[in-house]
Design a protein around this motif. Structure first.
Motif, PDB file in Angstrom:
ATOM      1  N   GLN A 107       0.720  -1.177  -0.149  1.00  0.00           N
ATOM      2  CA  GLN A 107       0.082  -0.031  -0.028  1.00  0.00           C
ATOM      3  C   GLN A 107       1.013   1.415  -0.136  1.00  0.00           C
ATOM      4  OE1 GLN A 107      -2.377  -0.870   3.572  1.00  0.00           O
ATOM      5  NE2 GLN A 107      -4.150  -0.946   2.200  1.00  0.00           N
ATOM      6  N   VAL A 108       1.869   1.224   0.844  1.00  0.00           N
ATOM      7  CA  VAL A 108       2.923   2.480   0.879  1.00  0.00           C
ATOM      8  C   VAL A 108       3.493   2.518  -0.472  1.00  0.00           C
ATOM      9  CG1 VAL A 108       5.122   3.087   2.017  1.00  0.00           C
ATOM     10  CG2 VAL A 108       3.355   2.119   3.330  1.00  0.00           C
ATOM     11  N   GLY A 109       3.858   1.531  -1.344  1.00  0.00           N
ATOM     12  CA  GLY A 109       4.420   1.492  -2.618  1.00  0.00           C
ATOM     13  C   GLY A 109       3.375   2.231  -3.394  1.00  0.00           C
ATOM     14  N   TRP A 110       2.280   1.978  -3.462  1.00  0.00           N
ATOM     15  CA  TRP A 110       1.121   2.369  -4.328  1.00  0.00           C
ATOM     16  C   TRP A 110       0.970   3.718  -4.016  1.00  0.00           C
ATOM     17  CZ3 TRP A 110       0.914   0.563  -8.800  1.00  0.00           C
ATOM     18  CH2 TRP A 110       0.862  -0.739  -8.970  1.00  0.00           C
ATOM     19  N   ILE A 111       1.025   4.331  -2.822  1.00  0.00           N
ATOM     20  CA  ILE A 111       0.842   5.789  -2.383  1.00  0.00           C
ATOM     21  C   ILE A 111       1.790   6.430  -3.125  1.00  0.00           C
ATOM     22  CG2 ILE A 111       1.008   7.444  -0.595  1.00  0.00           C
ATOM     23  CD1 ILE A 111      -1.028   5.465   0.920  1.00  0.00           C
ATOM     24  N   LEU A 112       3.205   5.728  -2.965  1.00  0.00           N
ATOM     25  CA  LEU A 112       4.397   6.518  -3.347  1.00  0.00           C
ATOM     26  C   LEU A 112       4.343   6.742  -5.008  1.00  0.00           C
ATOM     27  CD1 LEU A 112       7.241   4.860  -1.238  1.00  0.00           C
ATOM     28  CD2 LEU A 112       6.339   7.185  -1.218  1.00  0.00           C
ATOM     29  N   SER A 160       1.367   7.025  -6.418  1.00  0.00           N
ATOM     30  CA  SER A 160       0.511   8.128  -6.781  1.00  0.00           C
ATOM     31  C   SER A 160       1.193   9.555  -6.521  1.00  0.00           C
ATOM     32  CB  SER A 160      -0.430   7.870  -5.769  1.00  0.00           C
ATOM     33  OG  SER A 160      -1.674   8.949  -5.887  1.00  0.00           O
ATOM     34  N   PHE A 161       2.019   9.528  -5.692  1.00  0.00           N
ATOM     35  CA  PHE A 161       3.018  10.610  -5.457  1.00  0.00           C
ATOM     36  C   PHE A 161       3.732  11.078  -6.728  1.00  0.00           C
ATOM     37  CE2 PHE A 161       6.616  12.909  -4.246  1.00  0.00           C
ATOM     38  CZ  PHE A 161       6.395  13.530  -3.174  1.00  0.00           C
ATOM     39  N   GLY A 162       4.296  10.289  -7.404  1.00  0.00           N
ATOM     40  CA  GLY A 162       5.043  10.298  -8.430  1.00  0.00           C
ATOM     41  C   GLY A 162       4.002  10.920  -9.684  1.00  0.00           C
ATOM     42  N   PHE A 185      -6.012   8.835   1.168  1.00  0.00           N
ATOM     43  CA  PHE A 185      -4.488   9.463   1.010  1.00  0.00           C
ATOM     44  C   PHE A 185      -4.052   9.252  -0.437  1.00  0.00           C
ATOM     45  CE2 PHE A 185      -0.318  10.123   2.200  1.00  0.00           C
ATOM     46  CZ  PHE A 185      -0.193  10.745   3.331  1.00  0.00           C
ATOM     47  N   LEU A 186      -4.189   8.217  -1.177  1.00  0.00           N
ATOM     48  CA  LEU A 186      -3.717   7.819  -2.474  1.00  0.00           C
ATOM     49  C   LEU A 186      -4.477   9.240  -3.197  1.00  0.00           C
ATOM     50  CD1 LEU A 186      -2.501   5.484  -3.942  1.00  0.00           C
ATOM     51  CD2 LEU A 186      -4.713   5.012  -4.838  1.00  0.00           C
TER      52      LEU A 186
END
Length: 410
Positions: free
Chosen positions: A52-57, A59-61, A107-108
């Motif tokens: 989940q953290v990886g997918w949020i990062l 989305s950040f990108g 958050f995403l």
């Protein structure tokens, strides 16, 4: 004293507007405390899984990518002054609100929207540097802005660790948001908006030259250069994603200590980057040659982590990645600015900015997912291999500079 005098001399000749930009950037970056601790906040405070953290990062990108593209378009239409002001102001309020998005889905989406707004600032900032700096001082002007970024960044994580211990993660969002708003207000007080008019006039004068220049996406030399930078970006982005998790899980460091490790990066840049850049410029090293040294140092910073789990190796790794960063980004920025045809500078610099946004989409998620599935050592091996590939491609690019029209820029 001799070093201090030489250090001061490296700043001579820069225009006052460049110093104002640097001060605004420092205030903004001093509050950038959320980013180094974002992975820890998501995993420790919100209890998200590593995937989940990886997918949020990611989305950040994607938000960063969209913001870089949008920022280039808006800068051409509205001017860099308005774009920088609105971006900082809106980002400030967005960061304050982001702390209330606590589900994975919210958050995403929230981090995507904020990054779209935040990264419209980057092309506008590049354009401002191009306008305010003299051509012969462009690399040093970029270095001064980076110095302000990293001086703020060295202060931010150290203060961020203190804030987390005493106020919790929510305090980071408030401080980060308020400093963005302060940066927007400083633009009003320090930078005069009349500069936008001259930029628009210059753009009109250059419009007729566009048909005689090559579009960025058809410039094969430049596209290869950007692909190499993409690989470098993927490797470098681990500093703000996988490495903090590694410090926490393998070395059992708390947020305060991790903050000081991140601060070491900024402190070293503050002390060494401008003299280092001046040294390489003074010796007339080609920009692509310097980038080869940078890639070698970045690759070595991950290779040493495989050798030993002793804490001193972590410090050596931070020093190596910082040295690589100090050589990579000022000279890559200067190369892109010098290479871009004047009539297409926004187009070329926009693609340059988007390259690192793409690296932010791929790099953090790749590193976190690899660490989760295969362990940290395999992640570091992968980063070292990517660095080797980038190094060989840069050597190939350097060979292409034997062509006469490439020599002066390489």
């Amino acid at each position: 004293m001799k070093y201090f005098k030489k250090y001061i001399d490296t700043f001579k000749g820069l225009r006052k507007e460049v110093w104002f930009l640097a001060f605004v950037t420092f205030v903004n970056r001093a509050g950038t405390m959320v980013i180094p601790f974002l992975v820890l906040y998501l995993s420790e405070d919100l209890k998200f899984s590593k995937p989940q953290v990886g997918w949020i990062l990611t989305s950040f990108g994607f938000g960063s990518l969209a913001g870089s593209w949008l920022g280039g378009k808006l800068t051409d239409k509205l001017g860099y002054y308005k774009v920088m002001f609105v971006s900082l102001l809106a980002t400030g309020f967005g960061l304050i609100g982001l702390q209330y998005f606590t589900s994975f889905e919210s958050f995403l989406i929230g981090i995507f929207i904020i990054m779209v707004i935040a990264d419209t600032f980057r092309p506008a900032n590049f354009t401002a540097i191009t306008v305010y700096s003299k051509p012969e001082n462009r690399t040093r002007s970029i270095t001064l802005i980076r110095l302000a970024i990293n001086l703020g960044f060295s202060f931010g994580p150290a203060a961020g660790g203190f804030i987390i211990v005493n106020m919790g993660y929510g305090g980071l969002f408030w401080v980060d948001g308020l400093t963005c708003i302060a940066g927007a207000l400083l633009i009003v007080f320090l930078l005069h908006p009349k500069e936008v008019k001259s930029t628009a006039e210059t753009s009109l004068q250059l419009a007729n030259e566009r048909s005689q220049s090559v579009p960025a996406h058809k410039d094969s030399f430049y596209m290869l250069f950007l692909f190499i930078l993409f690989l470098v970006g993927v490797v470098f982005m681990q500093l703000f994603s996988t490495l903090p998790l590694y410090y926490k899980e393998v070395h059992l460091l708390n947020e305060k200590t991790i903050g000081w490790l991140m601060a070491l990066n900024g402190i070293l840049i503050f002390v060494l980057e401008m003299p280092l850049v001046s040294f390489f410029e003074g010796r007339r090293f080609g920009k692509l040659s310097v980038l080869q040294y940078a890639i070698l140092l970045l690759g070595a910073s991950y290779f040493v982590l495989i050798l030993d789990a002793w804490f001193i190796v972590v410090i050596i790794s931070v020093v190596l990645i910082t040295l690589g960063e100090m050589l990579a980004f000022p000279f890559a920025n200067a190369f892109a600015m010098n290479w871009a045809p004047k009539a297409r500078s926004g187009e070329y610099l926009g693609m340059f900015t988007m390259t690192f946004s793409l690296a932010h989409i791929v790099g953090p998620n790749l590193g976190v997912q690899m660490a989760d599935k295969y362990g940290y050592d395999m992640c570091w091996i992968a980063m070292a291999i990517i660095s080797v590939i980038a190094l060989f491609l840069m050597k190939y690019l350097k060979r292409l500079t034997t062509l006469e029209h490439h020599k002066s820029l390489a």
